[in-house]
Structure formats: structure tokens, C-alpha cells
Motif scaffolding. Structure first.
Motif, PDB file in Angstrom:
ATOM      1  N   HIS A  53      -2.991  45.795  24.785  1.00  0.00           N
ATOM      2  CA  HIS A  53      -1.797  45.264  25.451  1.00  0.00           C
ATOM      3  C   HIS A  53      -0.783  44.845  24.377  1.00  0.00           C
ATOM      4  N   PRO A  54      -0.126  45.783  23.745  1.00  0.00           N
ATOM      5  CA  PRO A  54       0.726  45.448  22.594  1.00  0.00           C
ATOM      6  C   PRO A  54       1.935  44.566  22.916  1.00  0.00           C
ATOM      7  N   HIS A  55       2.345  44.477  24.172  1.00  0.00           N
ATOM      8  CA  HIS A  55       3.499  43.643  24.517  1.00  0.00           C
ATOM      9  C   HIS A  55       3.127  42.174  24.716  1.00  0.00           C
ATOM     10  N   ILE A  56       1.853  41.876  24.929  1.00  0.00           N
ATOM     11  CA  ILE A  56       1.421  40.510  25.232  1.00  0.00           C
ATOM     12  C   ILE A  56       1.650  39.528  24.069  1.00  0.00           C
ATOM     13  N   PRO A  57       1.289  39.844  22.825  1.00  0.00           N
ATOM     14  CA  PRO A  57       1.525  38.869  21.752  1.00  0.00           C
ATOM     15  C   PRO A  57       2.996  38.484  21.600  1.00  0.00           C
ATOM     16  N   ARG A  58       3.876  39.465  21.722  1.00  0.00           N
ATOM     17  CA  ARG A  58       5.314  39.156  21.622  1.00  0.00           C
ATOM     18  C   ARG A  58       5.743  38.254  22.772  1.00  0.00           C
ATOM     19  N   LEU A  59       5.242  38.527  23.952  1.00  0.00           N
ATOM     20  CA  LEU A  59       5.566  37.722  25.124  1.00  0.00           C
ATOM     21  C   LEU A  59       5.050  36.297  24.966  1.00  0.00           C
ATOM     22  N   ILE A  60       3.861  36.147  24.408  1.00  0.00           N
ATOM     23  CA  ILE A  60       3.290  34.812  24.186  1.00  0.00           C
ATOM     24  C   ILE A  60       4.160  34.018  23.211  1.00  0.00           C
ATOM     25  N   VAL A  61       4.554  34.642  22.120  1.00  0.00           N
ATOM     26  CA  VAL A  61       5.371  33.942  21.115  1.00  0.00           C
ATOM     27  C   VAL A  61       6.732  33.566  21.701  1.00  0.00           C
ATOM     28  N   GLU A  62       7.364  34.489  22.406  1.00  0.00           N
ATOM     29  CA  GLU A  62       8.669  34.176  23.009  1.00  0.00           C
ATOM     30  C   GLU A  62       8.536  33.065  24.043  1.00  0.00           C
ATOM     31  N   SER A  63       7.499  33.112  24.843  1.00  0.00           N
ATOM     32  CA  SER A  63       7.300  32.081  25.870  1.00  0.00           C
ATOM     33  C   SER A  63       7.105  30.710  25.242  1.00  0.00           C
ATOM     34  N   MET A  64       6.350  30.648  24.149  1.00  0.00           N
ATOM     35  CA  MET A  64       6.164  29.365  23.471  1.00  0.00           C
ATOM     36  C   MET A  64       7.483  28.865  22.895  1.00  0.00           C
ATOM     37  N   ALA A  65       8.269  29.765  22.308  1.00  0.00           N
ATOM     38  CA  ALA A  65       9.562  29.363  21.745  1.00  0.00           C
ATOM     39  C   ALA A  65      10.472  28.793  22.825  1.00  0.00           C
ATOM     40  N   TYR A  66      10.503  29.428  23.976  1.00  0.00           N
ATOM     41  CA  TYR A  66      11.367  28.958  25.049  1.00  0.00           C
ATOM     42  C   TYR A  66      10.790  27.724  25.738  1.00  0.00           C
ATOM     43  N   SER A  67       9.487  27.553  25.690  1.00  0.00           N
ATOM     44  CA  SER A  67       8.880  26.315  26.199  1.00  0.00           C
ATOM     45  C   SER A  67       9.279  25.134  25.324  1.00  0.00           C
TER      46      SER A  67
END
Length: 124
Positions: free
Chosen positions: A23-37
């Protein structure tokens, strides 16, 4: 609940290789979500419990950005395609480190980050 969630996301970092393979898109999504959190937490009044959550999510974000491969960290952000994921994370860390959390300019910037972010996976 937020501290347990941050701990679980932190533990997911141990499986980064498998996640990137399947799932290559998941790590990027996790990092972006944490940044926006973090951006969301900065726009709210910081109580002691929110400060603890902020520190935990900041630590988690720092660990995740360090384990991401260079090509993923330098890929465009979903919310701001002209900026790399690394640039977005750096701006969030700069906002935290600057101590200027109450400035209206910073709050406006962080709000714009949040508004432009989409969780819709069909756009990719």
C-alpha cells in the motif's frame, strides 16, 4: 484515545517496508494526516492534555518522516501539490518551534492547510 492512536501509528512505522510494498500511498497519507492533526491542535487552546497529545504526535511525526524513503518524502503533498511532503512537515515543525502560535497569520496558514486536504482516495 488520542494517545493510544498515536502509539499505534508509531508502531506501524516498524512495518514501513511491507506497507510501502503493498500500500505505497498509506505512509504518505499517515504523515500528512499527522501534520494536519498538529495544525489542528495548534489552532485550539492548549490544555495540559492537548500539550501531551501534541508532543506525542510530534514525536510520532518525526519518527515517521525519518523512516520514509527519500522519494516518498520528496513527493508532492496531496493538499499542496507544489510542495513536497517534507516541506509541509518542515513548515509544521517551524510553526511549533517559532512560538508564534497565537499569530493570526500562522492560524490562517494552518487553516488553509487543513481546508485544502482531502481524504478522498479516488483522486489519486
Amino acid at each position: 484515545v488520542a494517545t493510544v492512536a498515536a502509539d499505534m501509528i508509531h508502531l506501524l512505522g516498524n512495518s514501513i517496508d511491507a506497507m510501502l510494498e503493498y500500500h505505497p500511498h498509506i505512509p504518505r497519507l499517515i504523515v500528512e494526516s499527522m501534520a494536519y492533526s498538529i495544525a489542528t491542535l495548534l489552532n485550539e487552546a492548549l490544555t495540559d492534555s492537548r500539550k501531551q497529545i501534541l508532543v506525542r504526535v510530534l514525536t510520532c511525526l518525526l519518527d515517521w518522516i525519518m523512516i520514509l524513503p527519500k522519494d516518498v518524502a520528496s513527493s508532492p503533498s496531496q493538499a499542496q501539490p507544489k510542495k513536497s511532503l517534507w516541506a509541509v512537515v518542515t513548515e509544521v515543525f517551524s510553526a511549533v518551534a517559532s512560538g508564534a502560535l497565537a499569530e493570526e497569520k500562522l492560524a490562517t496558514y494552518l487553516s488553509s492547510l487543513l481546508k485544502s486536504y482531502s481524504f478522498d482516495r479516488s483522486e489519486e
